[in-house]
Enzyme design. Structure first.
Site, PDB file in Angstrom:
ATOM      1  N   ILE A  29       0.831  -1.197   0.000  1.00 43.61           N
ATOM      2  CA  ILE A  29       0.000   0.000   0.000  1.00 43.61           C
ATOM      3  C   ILE A  29       0.876   1.261   0.000  1.00 43.61           C
ATOM      4  O   ILE A  29       0.560   2.261  -0.638  1.00 43.61           O
ATOM      5  CB  ILE A  29      -0.901   0.000   1.261  1.00 43.61           C
ATOM      6  CG1 ILE A  29      -1.726  -1.297   1.340  1.00 43.61           C
ATOM      7  CG2 ILE A  29      -1.813   1.198   1.276  1.00 43.61           C
ATOM      8  CD1 ILE A  29      -2.428  -1.493   2.674  1.00 43.61           C
ATOM      9  N   ASN A 103       3.066   4.336   7.528  1.00 43.62           N
ATOM     10  CA  ASN A 103       2.412   3.193   6.879  1.00 43.62           C
ATOM     11  C   ASN A 103       3.101   1.854   7.144  1.00 43.62           C
ATOM     12  O   ASN A 103       2.440   0.814   7.135  1.00 43.62           O
ATOM     13  CB  ASN A 103       2.369   3.486   5.364  1.00 43.62           C
ATOM     14  CG  ASN A 103       2.169   2.245   4.539  1.00 43.62           C
ATOM     15  OD1 ASN A 103       1.037   1.814   4.304  1.00 43.62           O
ATOM     16  ND2 ASN A 103       3.264   1.621   4.082  1.00 43.62           N
ATOM     17  N   TYR A 181      -0.328  -8.024  17.368  1.00 46.10           N
ATOM     18  CA  TYR A 181      -0.582  -7.149  16.208  1.00 46.10           C
ATOM     19  C   TYR A 181      -1.726  -6.193  16.539  1.00 46.10           C
ATOM     20  O   TYR A 181      -1.636  -4.990  16.291  1.00 46.10           O
ATOM     21  CB  TYR A 181      -0.935  -7.999  14.980  1.00 46.10           C
ATOM     22  CG  TYR A 181      -1.244  -7.194  13.729  1.00 46.10           C
ATOM     23  CD1 TYR A 181      -0.265  -6.421  13.106  1.00 46.10           C
ATOM     24  CD2 TYR A 181      -2.521  -7.209  13.152  1.00 46.10           C
ATOM     25  CE1 TYR A 181      -0.544  -5.694  11.955  1.00 46.10           C
ATOM     26  CE2 TYR A 181      -2.807  -6.481  12.010  1.00 46.10           C
ATOM     27  CZ  TYR A 181      -1.812  -5.722  11.412  1.00 46.10           C
ATOM     28  OH  TYR A 181      -2.096  -4.985  10.266  1.00 46.10           O
ATOM     29  N   LYS A 185      -1.864  -2.062  16.554  1.00 37.48           N
ATOM     30  CA  LYS A 185      -2.764  -1.290  15.672  1.00 37.48           C
ATOM     31  C   LYS A 185      -3.691  -0.394  16.496  1.00 37.48           C
ATOM     32  O   LYS A 185      -4.047   0.697  16.061  1.00 37.48           O
ATOM     33  CB  LYS A 185      -3.564  -2.237  14.769  1.00 37.48           C
ATOM     34  CG  LYS A 185      -2.714  -2.952  13.725  1.00 37.48           C
ATOM     35  CD  LYS A 185      -2.294  -2.051  12.585  1.00 37.48           C
ATOM     36  CE  LYS A 185      -0.830  -1.834  12.422  1.00 37.48           C
ATOM     37  NZ  LYS A 185      -0.446  -0.964  11.319  1.00 37.48           N
TER      38      LYS A 185
HETATM   39  N1  LIG Z   1      -2.757  -5.542   3.758  1.00 35.73           N
HETATM   40  C1  LIG Z   1      -3.809  -5.469   4.556  1.00 35.73           C
HETATM   41  O1  LIG Z   1      -4.813  -6.187   4.373  1.00 35.73           O
HETATM   42  C2  LIG Z   1      -3.827  -4.500   5.696  1.00 35.73           C
HETATM   43  C3  LIG Z   1      -4.979  -4.432   6.511  1.00 35.73           C
HETATM   44  C4  LIG Z   1      -5.002  -3.542   7.573  1.00 35.73           C
HETATM   45  C5  LIG Z   1      -3.891  -2.731   7.836  1.00 35.73           C
HETATM   46  N2  LIG Z   1      -2.791  -2.820   7.043  1.00 35.73           N
HETATM   47  C6  LIG Z   1      -1.642  -1.954   7.365  1.00 35.73           C
HETATM   48  O2  LIG Z   1      -1.184  -1.337   6.178  1.00 35.73           O
HETATM   49  C7  LIG Z   1       0.214  -1.003   6.312  1.00 35.73           C
HETATM   50  C8  LIG Z   1       0.951  -1.399   5.044  1.00 35.73           C
HETATM   51  O3  LIG Z   1       0.926  -2.794   4.931  1.00 35.73           O
HETATM   52  P1  LIG Z   1       0.948  -3.599   3.559  1.00 35.73           P
HETATM   53  O4  LIG Z   1      -0.288  -4.400   3.533  1.00 35.73           O
HETATM   54  O5  LIG Z   1       1.287  -2.716   2.441  1.00 35.73           O
HETATM   55  O6  LIG Z   1       2.144  -4.619   3.893  1.00 35.73           O
HETATM   56  P2  LIG Z   1       3.521  -4.963   3.125  1.00 35.73           P
HETATM   57  O7  LIG Z   1       3.266  -5.174   1.696  1.00 35.73           O
HETATM   58  O8  LIG Z   1       4.115  -6.086   3.907  1.00 35.73           O
HETATM   59  O9  LIG Z   1       4.382  -3.641   3.332  1.00 35.73           O
HETATM   60  C9  LIG Z   1       4.863  -3.293   4.603  1.00 35.73           C
HETATM   61  C10 LIG Z   1       5.969  -2.280   4.460  1.00 35.73           C
HETATM   62  O10 LIG Z   1       6.499  -2.011   5.779  1.00 35.73           O
HETATM   63  C11 LIG Z   1       7.914  -2.133   5.700  1.00 35.73           C
HETATM   64  N3  LIG Z   1       8.547  -2.476   6.981  1.00 35.73           N
HETATM   65  C12 LIG Z   1       8.406  -3.610   7.701  1.00 35.73           C
HETATM   66  N4  LIG Z   1       9.235  -3.568   8.751  1.00 35.73           N
HETATM   67  C13 LIG Z   1       9.908  -2.401   8.691  1.00 35.73           C
HETATM   68  C14 LIG Z   1      10.912  -1.809   9.476  1.00 35.73           C
HETATM   69  N5  LIG Z   1      11.481  -2.426  10.524  1.00 35.73           N
HETATM   70  N6  LIG Z   1      11.369  -0.584   9.131  1.00 35.73           N
HETATM   71  C15 LIG Z   1      10.874   0.048   8.045  1.00 35.73           C
HETATM   72  N7  LIG Z   1       9.939  -0.474   7.241  1.00 35.73           N
HETATM   73  C16 LIG Z   1       9.471  -1.692   7.566  1.00 35.73           C
HETATM   74  C17 LIG Z   1       8.151  -3.224   4.658  1.00 35.73           C
HETATM   75  O11 LIG Z   1       9.502  -3.196   4.215  1.00 35.73           O
HETATM   76  P3  LIG Z   1      10.183  -4.521   3.565  1.00 35.73           P
HETATM   77  O12 LIG Z   1       9.555  -4.693   2.224  1.00 35.73           O
HETATM   78  O13 LIG Z   1      11.627  -4.205   3.545  1.00 35.73           O
HETATM   79  O14 LIG Z   1       9.838  -5.655   4.473  1.00 35.73           O
HETATM   80  C18 LIG Z   1       7.156  -2.778   3.627  1.00 35.73           C
HETATM   81  O15 LIG Z   1       7.663  -1.707   2.885  1.00 35.73           O
HETATM   82  C19 LIG Z   1       0.687  -1.727   7.578  1.00 35.73           C
HETATM   83  O16 LIG Z   1       0.777  -0.792   8.637  1.00 35.73           O
HETATM   84  C20 LIG Z   1      -0.429  -2.717   7.876  1.00 35.73           C
HETATM   85  O17 LIG Z   1      -0.549  -3.023   9.258  1.00 35.73           O
HETATM   86  C21 LIG Z   1      -2.737  -3.671   5.977  1.00 35.73           C
END
Ligand SMILES: NC(=O)c1ccc[n+]([C@@H]2O[C@H](COP(=O)([O-])OP(=O)(O)OC[C@H]3O[C@@H](n4cnc5c(N)ncnc54)[C@H](OP(=O)(O)O)[C@@H]3O)[C@@H](O)[C@H]2O)c1
Length: 306
Positions: A29, A103, A181, A185
């Protein structure tokens, strides 16, 4: 999936002259969010932990949008020293900061501790972002009207009845990884409330959101913890998830829509696609939010001192 969209990419206004940081913007995202901000001419910082992944995202965004003002900012939320350094590196650029989107996140990872000995989901999702934001606050305050967007998630409701059990955050077997988690959140929402309260007389609009259930790499942690079962569930649920493009809409709404300022939206919790949702009583608990603020400040002071 087929829900009417209150906000689309076309609704993002021209962002020329605006500076934005998106954490975790190398994939998922966050990547789409950074790309669409850049497409509307913002100067965008892709803040991410892995240099190669961050730089490759920057390259792709520049190629796709034609906007050269996209930069990589090294940020690893697993290390408070690194977080401090990343924020200071940004401040040293002497740029304004109009939009901060917290994010980055990890979900349901196997038990582990951050470099500072903090349980990883709480440390990365909440504590790292807390410190990053606090160091950037003076710049955000000097760049009003400005916005802080904290990406939470609907899972904030899955935690213990007390919301945050501070004595259990770092206890290995006290909670399941999904509960850890959820707590992180919930902390994202409570942090937004505390920030919004501190800036209620300023033109700093702080809001949080649930992006939807989105097809991204977030399930990495769940798969590592639960193995084959999680892989099967993920394969099945894949079809019901929304795209990363749709998943980015709600945070783009909070970060850019003129409605936020026109309607003076603060302390709100948005759901897809840019709608306001009621949160649970715990997520509106001012006392809990203040307790979390103090707990996090003390924790960071303690960790950075040692
Ligand atoms: N996907 C869903 O269904 C969903 C639902 C509710 C909320 N969310 C929230 O949306 C946000 C984005 O998630 P996403 O779904 O896009 O997940 P994602 O594809 O796994 O992306 C997560 C991002 O966070 C980065 N990250 C993880 N650990 C980190 C650290 N120690 N320092 C800096 N960056 C770090 C990852 O970097 P790397 O690529 O290097 O690991 C990646 O760029 C999150 O906060 C998640 O909780 C997502």
């Amino acid at each position: 999936m087929f829900k009417k969209k209150h906000f689309t990419f076309e609704d993002i206004p021209d962002l020329s002259g605006k500076v934005a940081i998106v954490t975790g913007a190398n994939t998922g995202i966050g990547y789409i969010t950074a790309k669409e901000l850049a497409r509307k001419n913002a100067h965008v910082f892709v803040a991410s932990r892995t240099k190669e992944r961050g730089e490759s995202a920057v390259e792709n965004i520049i190629k796709e949008t034609g906007n050269n003002q996209v930069e990589y900012l090294h940020l690893d939320l697993v290390s408070l020293k690194n977080v401090k350094q990343a924020a200071e590196n940004f401040l040293a650029k002497k740029l304004p900061l109009h939009i901060l989107i917290n994010n980055a996140g990890i979900m349901a990872t196997p038990w582990s501790l951050t470099e500072d000995g903090i349980q990883d989901q709480f440390g990365v999702n909440h504590v790292g972002h807390f410190l990053f934001t606090k160091i950037l606050l003076p710049r955000i305050e000097a760049s009003t009207p400005s916005r802080i967007v904290n990406v939470s998630g609907g899972a904030y409701k899955w935690g213990p009845a007390a919301g945050i059990e501070f004595d259990k955050i770092n206890q290995k077997d006290a909670q399941s990884t999904l509960q850890r988690y959820a707590v992180s959140k919930l902390a994202n929402i409570l942090f937004s409330h505390s920030l919004a309260k501190r800036f209620e007389d300023k033109e700093i609009y702080v809001n949080s959101l649930h992006p939807g259930v989105v097809r991204t790499e977030l399930s990495r942690g769940v798969e590592e913890t639960y193995g084959i079962i999680a892989k099967i569930v993920n394969k099945f649920t894949y079809l019901f998830k929304i795209s990363a493009e749709d998943g980015a809409l709600t945070q783009l709404y909070a970060a850019t829509s003129p409605e936020i300022i026109e309607k003076n939206y603060r302390k709100k919790y948005f759901i897809p696609y840019g709608e306001i949702a009621e949160t649970t009583a715990l997520a509106q608990d001012d006392e809990l939010a203040e307790k979390l603020w103090k707990y996090t400040e003390d924790l960071i002071d303690d960790k950075l001192r040692t």
